[in-house]
Design a protein around this motif. Structure first.
Motif: not given
Length: 281
Positions: A262-263, A270-275, A200-202, A246-250
């Protein structure tokens, strides 16, 4: 093609389907780890930076994701270490049409005879072995081995095999063809819901703008995915890249899937605000 007709790479020969991709983070992503039991008949067979899961349904095996092309032999070796025969893999589930998760699918499908399952958009990318034009990372270009044995699945569709039911969940945004998968694993009297979540990384190529009008479907995709992840029953979260969980393999902490969403929400905001700030200068 049946399992008896499956083509397998000749040991020691140059194999175009497992030829190493010189990705910047390949060494980190493919940091070797021993196979690990999750719960019941569900196992981790991937790496330090790329998750791969094996499920023994009692009527055949199911694999989720294929990592980089050069990872395929290592994945198969981990499956054998658990005492399973890779030729018993019936299906390989794809989370997204990106080389770091789909690069190994062509070799794994060839060597096991398994059918790859993906969303309609995901299947397009897997057949092409390339990024879609509306992918935020499309400018990077590049290609990976094309997948030919594919079946398209729909959002909410359930794959039933043996004692296991695996549900497909459309989670667009990172790519518009991204798909997450959930199932129930039991051991004795303990049963838990496991979610293998797509990225889900933007993130994007340098010139891509999430604030551009052409990116509106991607933003809506992210928003829909956040709602989906918030609502999923999720006792154990496995993310395509383990460090995002968030932690280890799962992550088996309460609310793991909501935290995962939420992450991404915060990163996208933050990305939208910066743009927008860049435009207003």
């Amino acid at each position: 093609m049946g399992k008896g007709a499956t083509n397998v790479a000749v040991p020691g020969a140059d194999d175009p389907l497992t030829r190493p991709m010189a990705a910047e983070r390949a060494k980190e992503w493919l940091a070797p780890l021993p196979p690990e039991k999750l719960l019941g008949k569900s196992y981790l067979v991937g790496f330090g930076g790329l998750s791969v899961v094996l499920i023994d349904t009692g009527a055949g095996l199911v694999l989720i994701d294929g990592a980089l092309p050069q990872a395929a032999p290592m994945i198969l070796a981990n499956i054998r270490k658990l005492g399973f025969d890779p030729r018993d893999i019936k299906f390989i589930l794809s989370t997204e049409p990106h080389f770091d998760h789909a690069g190994g699918l062509a070799a794994l499908s060839r060597d096991t005879g398994a059918t790859v399952l993906a969303s309609a958009r995901g299947a397009e990318g897997l057949r092409a072995g390339a990024l879609a034009k509306d992918d935020p990372q499309s400018e990077y270009g590049g290609s990976w081995p094309r997948v030919t044995r594919i079946r398209v699945v729909q959002d909410g569709q359930v794959l039933r095999l043996g004692r296991t039911a695996i549900t497909a969940h459309a989670t667009p945004g990172h790519t518009m063809g991204s798909m997450s998968w959930s199932w129930k694993a039991c051991e004795k009297k303990v049963c838990k819901a496991i979610v293998f979540a797509s990225s889900l990384n933007p993130v994007s190529a340098d010139t891509y703008r999430y604030t551009a009008s052409a990116s509106a479907p991607v933003i809506r995709g992210f928003e829909a995915s956040y709602k989906r992840m918030d609502a999923l029953k999720c006792d154990i979260l496995i993310s395509a890249h383990p460090d995002n969980a968030g932690q280890g393999r799962y992550n088996d902490k309460p609310g793991a899937c909501r935290s995962y969403a939420e992450r991404s929400r915060l990163l996208l905001a933050k990305r939208l605000a910066r743009e927008r700030q860049e435009v207003s200068r």
